[in-house]
Design an enzyme around this catalytic site. Structure first.
Site, mmCIF file in Angstrom:
data_model
loop_
_atom_site.group_PDB
_atom_site.id
_atom_site.type_symbol
_atom_site.label_atom_id
_atom_site.label_comp_id
_atom_site.label_asym_id
_atom_site.label_seq_id
_atom_site.Cartn_x
_atom_site.Cartn_y
_atom_site.Cartn_z
ATOM 1 N N HIS A 287 -9.453 52.668 26.222
ATOM 2 C CA HIS A 287 -10.299 52.518 27.411
ATOM 3 C C HIS A 287 -9.591 52.739 28.743
ATOM 4 C CE1 HIS A 287 -8.456 48.509 27.668
ATOM 5 N NE2 HIS A 287 -8.821 48.533 28.937
HETATM 6 C C1 UD1 Z 1 -11.435 47.028 33.587
HETATM 7 C C2 UD1 Z 1 -10.084 46.691 34.187
HETATM 8 C C3 UD1 Z 1 -8.997 46.920 33.151
HETATM 9 C C4 UD1 Z 1 -9.291 46.168 31.877
HETATM 10 C C5 UD1 Z 1 -10.688 46.491 31.378
HETATM 11 C C6 UD1 Z 1 -11.012 45.600 30.214
HETATM 12 C C7 UD1 Z 1 -9.916 47.160 36.604
HETATM 13 C C8 UD1 Z 1 -9.367 48.062 37.624
HETATM 14 N N1 UD1 Z 1 -9.806 47.553 35.322
HETATM 15 O O1 UD1 Z 1 -11.429 48.395 33.255
HETATM 16 O O2 UD1 Z 1 -7.758 46.457 33.658
HETATM 17 O O3 UD1 Z 1 -8.350 46.548 30.909
HETATM 18 O O4 UD1 Z 1 -11.640 46.234 32.420
HETATM 19 O O5 UD1 Z 1 -12.023 46.072 29.431
HETATM 20 O O6 UD1 Z 1 -10.434 46.125 36.932
HETATM 21 N N2 UD1 Z 1 -19.080 49.999 31.931
HETATM 22 C C9 UD1 Z 1 -20.266 49.854 31.265
HETATM 23 N N3 UD1 Z 1 -20.686 48.582 30.980
HETATM 24 C C10 UD1 Z 1 -19.979 47.475 31.312
HETATM 25 C C11 UD1 Z 1 -18.776 47.647 32.006
HETATM 26 C C12 UD1 Z 1 -18.332 48.917 32.306
HETATM 27 O O7 UD1 Z 1 -20.950 50.816 30.932
HETATM 28 O O8 UD1 Z 1 -20.425 46.345 30.996
HETATM 29 C C13 UD1 Z 1 -18.624 51.382 32.224
HETATM 30 C C14 UD1 Z 1 -19.115 51.906 33.571
HETATM 31 O O9 UD1 Z 1 -19.366 53.276 33.420
HETATM 32 C C15 UD1 Z 1 -17.904 51.709 34.458
HETATM 33 C C16 UD1 Z 1 -16.753 51.922 33.492
HETATM 34 O O10 UD1 Z 1 -17.192 51.390 32.259
HETATM 35 O O11 UD1 Z 1 -17.878 52.609 35.531
HETATM 36 C C17 UD1 Z 1 -15.467 51.242 33.918
HETATM 37 O O12 UD1 Z 1 -15.675 49.846 34.138
HETATM 38 P P1 UD1 Z 1 -14.714 49.025 35.123
HETATM 39 O O13 UD1 Z 1 -15.021 47.594 35.062
HETATM 40 O O14 UD1 Z 1 -14.694 49.666 36.467
HETATM 41 O O15 UD1 Z 1 -13.291 49.303 34.540
HETATM 42 P P2 UD1 Z 1 -12.750 49.188 33.051
HETATM 43 O O16 UD1 Z 1 -12.344 50.549 32.620
HETATM 44 O O17 UD1 Z 1 -13.714 48.436 32.223
HETATM 45 N N1 UDP Z 2 -12.051 42.919 22.272
HETATM 46 C C1 UDP Z 2 -13.251 42.499 21.704
HETATM 47 N N2 UDP Z 2 -14.112 43.455 21.239
HETATM 48 C C2 UDP Z 2 -13.843 44.784 21.297
HETATM 49 C C3 UDP Z 2 -12.619 45.193 21.870
HETATM 50 C C4 UDP Z 2 -11.751 44.240 22.365
HETATM 51 O O1 UDP Z 2 -13.527 41.294 21.630
HETATM 52 O O2 UDP Z 2 -14.669 45.590 20.868
HETATM 53 C C5 UDP Z 2 -11.131 41.897 22.787
HETATM 54 C C6 UDP Z 2 -9.731 41.978 22.226
HETATM 55 O O3 UDP Z 2 -9.651 41.256 21.007
HETATM 56 C C7 UDP Z 2 -8.906 41.375 23.339
HETATM 57 C C8 UDP Z 2 -9.654 41.777 24.584
HETATM 58 O O4 UDP Z 2 -10.952 42.138 24.169
HETATM 59 O O5 UDP Z 2 -8.881 39.963 23.260
HETATM 60 C C9 UDP Z 2 -8.965 42.943 25.225
HETATM 61 O O6 UDP Z 2 -9.777 43.481 26.198
HETATM 62 P P1 UDP Z 2 -9.668 44.993 26.694
HETATM 63 O O7 UDP Z 2 -9.015 45.816 25.658
HETATM 64 O O8 UDP Z 2 -11.019 45.375 27.144
HETATM 65 O O9 UDP Z 2 -8.788 44.852 28.009
HETATM 66 P P2 UDP Z 2 -7.224 44.692 28.312
HETATM 67 O O10 UDP Z 2 -6.671 43.618 27.461
HETATM 68 O O11 UDP Z 2 -6.600 46.034 28.075
HETATM 69 O O12 UDP Z 2 -7.199 44.378 29.764
#
Ligand code: UD1
Ligand code: UDP
Length: 386
Positions: free
Chosen positions: A218
């Site tokens: 992601h």
């Molecule tokens: C964010 C965090 C990242 C973390 C990740 C965990 C920042 C800068 N990044 O990244 O550090 O590892 O969350 O998962 O804060 N979207 C959906 N539905 C949702 C949420 C997001 O469709 O419920 C899609 C949207 O298109 C959005 C994109 O995902 O634009 C990115 O979401 P965003 O929260 O901006 O960043 P993440 O990549 O999720």
């Molecule tokens: N996770 C989850 N379901 C999923 C993918 C991840 O519950 O489908 C959990 C995972 O076990 C971990 C956390 O989400 O505890 C990690 O989140 P993510 O990878 O989104 O973000 P990051 O840790 O890189 O910030």
């Protein structure tokens, strides 16, 4: 009684918050009142709501519903909403987790109105400022009052940046730094048995113990750069075909949305027609734990999943050019392969061939949340935090 305001927003923060809420409910309900603020950064049912009931996290008292947008707009909307809540609630501390835009917004809002910040997961560094998370965590650390680092490396990173082992009373100019273990280790230990009892994910997808690889992708640099995304999916196809092994990919919505556009047509078609690659929606935490525990190997660019691979002693191929969790790489359970097709495949072959190294307890004892709560209370009781 102290009042804390907890900020959550992205999936991993919701999961992390479970550890502190559980410690409060079990040990500190007479001493800590928690107000939960959800920024709404993540909002899909499977990125947010799914975790609350399953992990017994209290429903948020406030939801800012900011949703997705550019970093500036998203963070600004959060700052505005969090500031209003802080002015109204006047908490003793704000609790911030990790390094997302929700963390940064909380740090800016609270530091400007002199609310002491407790930063959980302090000191972690990738030393790569092209990552939005690196900016967020550095900025948050430098306006925090109590900084809790999950690892010794994180603690040492703080010392390198000029933090000192100060004496209390602590405040933003004289912060307290701690090495206390990882609240996600608390969670993995706590939910591991519950997952065994409650999750039906293996049956649902017809998966057998140690006969599949689990993958998550992601990071923005992997999803948004077609060259990197193609390399990753080419490697995943090659691994599945060469060993006839199933690869389960619970895909983040960010990745799902760009898969068709950012993959070459040939790689895209190959991926969706490869019956060994199971692309599934994001799963609940209990399902995720069970997938991790039963996988043969993990391929990920997630921070949290790297650690959980380690907790469950699974070899982990890290699809990044560096990691904050250097201990995992140092002990041989993690390999940095970047988004490089041949390095990913080589790492896979390496883990197939070697006897896995032994597990070292480097993330604490599973009681980091209690330690953090205790310290907040102690510092507050003695009126040591200004
Ligand atoms: C964010 C965090 C990242 C973390 C990740 C965990 C920042 C800068 N990044 O990244 O550090 O590892 O969350 O998962 O804060 N979207 C959906 N539905 C949702 C949420 C997001 O469709 O419920 C899609 C949207 O298109 C959005 C994109 O995902 O634009 C990115 O979401 P965003 O929260 O901006 O960043 P993440 O990549 O999720
Ligand atoms: N996770 C989850 N379901 C999923 C993918 C991840 O519950 O489908 C959990 C995972 O076990 C971990 C956390 O989400 O505890 C990690 O989140 P993510 O990878 O989104 O973000 P990051 O840790 O890189 O910030």
């Amino acid at each position: 009684m102290i009042k804390i305001v907890t900020i959550i927003g992205a999936r991993p923060q919701i999961i992390k918050a479970a550890a502190i809420s559980r410690a409060i409910k079990k040990y500190f309900f007479k001493e800590i009142t928690e107000i939960i603020v959800h920024t709404g950064q993540h909002y899909d049912e499977r990125m947010s709501a799914i975790f609350f009931e399953e992990l017994s996290i209290p429903k948020p008292d406030y939801n800012l519903n900011v949703g997705s947008s550019n970093h500036g707009i998203q963070t600004a909307q959060m700052i505005k909403g969090i500031e209003e809540i802080l002015l109204k609630e006047k908490p003793d501390y704000i609790i911030l987790y990790g390094d997302t835009n929700s963390t940064l917004a909380g740090a800016i809002a609270a530091s400007k109105i002199n609310i002491p910040i407790v930063h959980i997961e302090a000191g972690l560094r990738s030393y790569n400022k092209a990552m939005p998370e690196e900016i967020n965590r550095i900025m948050c650390d430098h306006v925090s009052t109590l900084l809790f680092s999950p690892t010794k490396t994180g603690f040492n990173n703080l010392l390198k940046e000029g933090f000192k082992e100060n004496k209390s009373p602590y405040n933003i100019d004289n912060p307290g730094i701690y090495h206390c273990g990882d609240i996600m280790y608390d969670n993995s230990l706590y939910f591991s048995e519950i997952a065994e009892k409650k999750s039906g994910i293996l049956t649902k997808y017809q998966l057998k113990q140690n006969e599949f690889i689990l993958g998550t992708i992601h990071r923005n640099n992997n999803t948004d750069d077609p060259k990197r995304l193609n390399a990753i999916f080419t490697a995943i196809n090659k691994i599945s075909e060469s060993e006839r092994i199933t690869i389960v990919l619970p895909l983040h919505p960010r990745t799902n949305k760009v898969l068709q556009d950012n993959l070459d047509r040939e790689t895209y078609i190959k991926t969706i027609n490869n019956h060994l690659i199971k692309i599934i929606p994001p799963v609940s935490f209990l399902d995720m734990i069970l997938l991790e525990k039963n996988s043969e190997m993990i391929i990920t660019d997630s921070g949290g999943v790297q650690k959980e691979a380690f907790f469950f002693q699974k070899p982990c191929i890290i699809i990044r050019s560096e990691s904050e969790w250097v201990e995992i790489i140092d002990c041989g359970l993690g390999i940095i392969a970047d988004a490089d097709e041949s390095r990913i495949y080589k790492a896979f072959k390496h883990f197939k061939e070697i006897k896995l190294p032994h597990y070292n307890a480097i993330f604490g004892k599973g009681n980091a949340a209690e330690f953090i709560c205790n310290e907040m209370i102690t510092q507050s009781k003695n009126k040591k935090v200004k």
